[in-house]
Design an enzyme around this catalytic site. Structure first.
Site, PDB file in Angstrom:
ATOM      1  N   TYR A 227      17.648  96.815  83.576  1.00  0.00           N
ATOM      2  CA  TYR A 227      17.382  95.665  84.457  1.00  0.00           C
ATOM      3  C   TYR A 227      16.197  95.966  85.384  1.00  0.00           C
ATOM      4  CZ  TYR A 227      18.464  91.847  87.727  1.00  0.00           C
ATOM      5  OH  TYR A 227      18.403  90.721  88.522  1.00  0.00           O
ATOM      6  N   ALA A 229      13.803  98.145  84.961  1.00  0.00           N
ATOM      7  CA  ALA A 229      12.548  98.219  84.200  1.00  0.00           C
ATOM      8  C   ALA A 229      12.049  96.812  83.875  1.00  0.00           C
ATOM      9  CB  ALA A 229      12.767  99.020  82.912  1.00  0.00           C
ATOM     10  N   LYS A 231      12.590  94.088  85.581  1.00  0.00           N
ATOM     11  CA  LYS A 231      12.153  93.390  86.794  1.00  0.00           C
ATOM     12  C   LYS A 231      10.857  93.994  87.350  1.00  0.00           C
ATOM     13  CE  LYS A 231      15.394  90.296  86.843  1.00  0.00           C
ATOM     14  NZ  LYS A 231      15.070  88.872  86.634  1.00  0.00           N
TER      15      LYS A 231
HETATM   16  P1  NAP Z   1      23.307  83.645  86.398  1.00  0.00           P
HETATM   17  O1  NAP Z   1      24.195  82.881  87.328  1.00  0.00           O
HETATM   18  O2  NAP Z   1      23.923  84.605  85.453  1.00  0.00           O
HETATM   19  O3  NAP Z   1      22.395  82.589  85.616  1.00  0.00           O
HETATM   20  C1  NAP Z   1      21.500  82.997  84.638  1.00  0.00           C
HETATM   21  C2  NAP Z   1      21.187  81.827  83.744  1.00  0.00           C
HETATM   22  O4  NAP Z   1      20.270  82.282  82.739  1.00  0.00           O
HETATM   23  C3  NAP Z   1      22.419  81.295  83.003  1.00  0.00           C
HETATM   24  O5  NAP Z   1      22.425  79.897  83.026  1.00  0.00           O
HETATM   25  C4  NAP Z   1      22.246  81.859  81.618  1.00  0.00           C
HETATM   26  O6  NAP Z   1      22.815  81.062  80.587  1.00  0.00           O
HETATM   27  C5  NAP Z   1      20.729  81.823  81.471  1.00  0.00           C
HETATM   28  N1  NAP Z   1      20.263  82.672  80.390  1.00  0.00           N
HETATM   29  C6  NAP Z   1      20.693  83.905  80.038  1.00  0.00           C
HETATM   30  N2  NAP Z   1      20.038  84.333  78.948  1.00  0.00           N
HETATM   31  C7  NAP Z   1      19.188  83.356  78.592  1.00  0.00           C
HETATM   32  C8  NAP Z   1      18.248  83.205  77.546  1.00  0.00           C
HETATM   33  N3  NAP Z   1      18.062  84.148  76.621  1.00  0.00           N
HETATM   34  N4  NAP Z   1      17.539  82.060  77.482  1.00  0.00           N
HETATM   35  C9  NAP Z   1      17.705  81.087  78.388  1.00  0.00           C
HETATM   36  N5  NAP Z   1      18.589  81.162  79.407  1.00  0.00           N
HETATM   37  C10 NAP Z   1      19.320  82.292  79.503  1.00  0.00           C
HETATM   38  O7  NAP Z   1      22.243  84.491  87.209  1.00  0.00           O
HETATM   39  P2  NAP Z   1      21.524  84.243  88.602  1.00  0.00           P
HETATM   40  O8  NAP Z   1      22.128  85.127  89.585  1.00  0.00           O
HETATM   41  O9  NAP Z   1      21.381  82.799  88.891  1.00  0.00           O
HETATM   42  O10 NAP Z   1      20.099  84.869  88.243  1.00  0.00           O
HETATM   43  C11 NAP Z   1      18.942  84.118  87.975  1.00  0.00           C
HETATM   44  C12 NAP Z   1      17.757  85.064  87.998  1.00  0.00           C
HETATM   45  O11 NAP Z   1      17.674  85.681  89.274  1.00  0.00           O
HETATM   46  C13 NAP Z   1      17.862  86.192  86.977  1.00  0.00           C
HETATM   47  O12 NAP Z   1      16.596  86.472  86.451  1.00  0.00           O
HETATM   48  C14 NAP Z   1      18.318  87.361  87.828  1.00  0.00           C
HETATM   49  O13 NAP Z   1      17.962  88.600  87.273  1.00  0.00           O
HETATM   50  C15 NAP Z   1      17.591  87.083  89.118  1.00  0.00           C
HETATM   51  N6  NAP Z   1      18.181  87.724  90.287  1.00  0.00           N
HETATM   52  C16 NAP Z   1      19.494  87.529  90.602  1.00  0.00           C
HETATM   53  C17 NAP Z   1      20.020  88.166  91.711  1.00  0.00           C
HETATM   54  C18 NAP Z   1      21.456  87.968  92.107  1.00  0.00           C
HETATM   55  O14 NAP Z   1      21.929  88.732  92.969  1.00  0.00           O
HETATM   56  N7  NAP Z   1      22.165  86.993  91.591  1.00  0.00           N
HETATM   57  C19 NAP Z   1      19.220  89.001  92.486  1.00  0.00           C
HETATM   58  C20 NAP Z   1      17.889  89.187  92.129  1.00  0.00           C
HETATM   59  C21 NAP Z   1      17.372  88.539  91.027  1.00  0.00           C
HETATM   60  P3  NAP Z   1      24.362  81.228  80.176  1.00  0.00           P
HETATM   61  O15 NAP Z   1      25.132  80.563  81.245  1.00  0.00           O
HETATM   62  O16 NAP Z   1      24.467  80.510  78.860  1.00  0.00           O
HETATM   63  O17 NAP Z   1      24.619  82.694  80.067  1.00  0.00           O
END
Ligand code: NAP
Length: 322
Positions: A227, A229, A231
């Site tokens: 993860y 790497a 990011k």
């Molecule tokens: P999340 O609730 O798990 O939502 C991620 C979304 O991405 C889900 O709707 C998922 O679909 C979709 N997805 C996964 N693989 C995909 C693919 N191959 N093609 C298209 N869509 C795909 O995560 P989140 O927390 O909102 O995170 C959103 C972004 O913010 C991510 O990049 C994450 O790394 C980043 N981020 C999150 C945090 C945190 O603490 N939450 C912190 C820093 C950065 P499904 O529902 O079908 O799986």
């Protein structure tokens, strides 16, 4: 004096010494006087011969340039495409950009209950919205999905590379499959989407790409080699694309959130979350809406390009990186 655009050509490659693209045309006034004119790229995709406008002289470092400014500025609704837009941070970004007046394309793996809820909320704000099934890790799926967005909404002005996954474990236990799966979605996915979408942005005069990185990409995190790497890779991609795409009017910015209250963060073991909160100068989780407001600011503030903006309640300054 009214001028008519007789003919024009849009230049998609910057010509030295200029570091930007524009259109060149011939305009004619009512007495038949002709002038060679330059036309701002913001009118790309809307120009047509016979268009009426003003010709204004502009002083630049290269001398005086005549510019054609169309009178009939056709208002085209701007479109934002958010990957992983069905739930979590992506859903909040879709809603926030809808409030800013954007038509919205929600791209996600499947049209499930969460996608339906986000789509309905966005539509209730009064903008056009569509769902497109896109697996960002698959180039063909991205090409197909983006062309679906273009045929339904006409253009893409903002791309938010937000889709992301985690497959956490310590290095010695991390399988090559888990390493590759995370890189494929989080990093290669952003590459595919940026490549496909930017070629259309170039033709419509520019846009904004926002890459959702993470503070883990800045400072690392135990158990998240894949993860982290991916990011960090997104940050390198951001810096490079910001340089490459600026001549086409495309800005590229990354954000680096700390722990945000979504399913992804809540899946993190309680002990790690507790430790995180202990270290954070402001000990709470970030709301997805707070991240979405930052994305809206990036989209609206044209001075932001090629930077990584942490949104982490001060966690990076208290990180044990050093
Ligand atoms: P999340 O609730 O798990 O939502 C991620 C979304 O991405 C889900 O709707 C998922 O679909 C979709 N997805 C996964 N693989 C995909 C693919 N191959 N093609 C298209 N869509 C795909 O995560 P989140 O927390 O909102 O995170 C959103 C972004 O913010 C991510 O990049 C994450 O790394 C980043 N981020 C999150 C945090 C945190 O603490 N939450 C912190 C820093 C950065 P499904 O529902 O079908 O799986």
């Amino acid at each position: 004096m009214v001028w008519k655009l007789v003919t024009y050509t849009e230049l998609y490659t910057p010509i030295p010494p200029y570091k930007s693209t524009y259109a060149i045309g011939v305009a004619e006034d009512e007495s038949g006087n002709k002038a060679i004119v330059r036309i701002d790229r913001k009118y790309f995709g809307r120009l047509r011969s016979g268009m009426l406008g003003d010709v204004i002289e502009e002083w630049t470092v290269f001398g005086t340039i005549k510019r054609f400014v169309p009178k009939e500025e056709v208002k085209v609704p701007r479109v934002a495409l958010i990957t992983g837009g069905a739930r979590g941070i992506g859903s909040s970004i879709a809603i926030e950009l809808a409030k800013a007046g954007f038509s919205i394309a929600i791209a996600d793996l499947a049209y499930d209950k969460e996608a339906e809820k986000t789509l309905e909320t966005v539509k209730s704000i009064g903008v056009e919205a569509v769902f497109v099934a896109i697996d960002v890790s698959n180039r063909e799926s991205v090409e197909k999905g983006v062309s679906e967005v273009l045929s339904k909404l006409g253009r893409v002005d903002v791309l938010v590379n937000n889709a992301g996954i985690t497959r956490d474990s310590y290095l010695q236990r991390m399988s090559a499959e888990d390493w590759e799966a995370v890189i494929r979605v989080n990093l290669t996915g952003a590459f595919h989407c940026s490549k496909v979408v930017s070629q259309y942005m170039i033709r419509t005069g520019g846009g904004v790409i926002v890459n959702v990185s993470s503070i883990v990409g800045l400072v690392g995190n135990v158990g998240q080699a894949n993860y982290a790497a991916s990011k960090s890779g997104l940050i390198g991609l951001t810096y490079t694309l910001a340089k490459e795409l600026a001549p086409y009017g495309i800005r590229v910015v990354a954000i680096a959130p700390g722990f945000v209250k979504t399913r992804m963060a809540l899946a993190v073991p309680k002990s790690i979350l507790r430790d995180y909160l202990k270290r954070s100068p402001i000990p709470r989780l970030i709301e997805p809406e707070e991240v979405a407001r930052l994305v809206r600011h990036i989209v609206e503030n044209e001075a932001l390009n090629g930077v990584v903006i942490p949104i982490d309640l001060g966690l990076t300054i208290s990180s044990p990186r050093a």
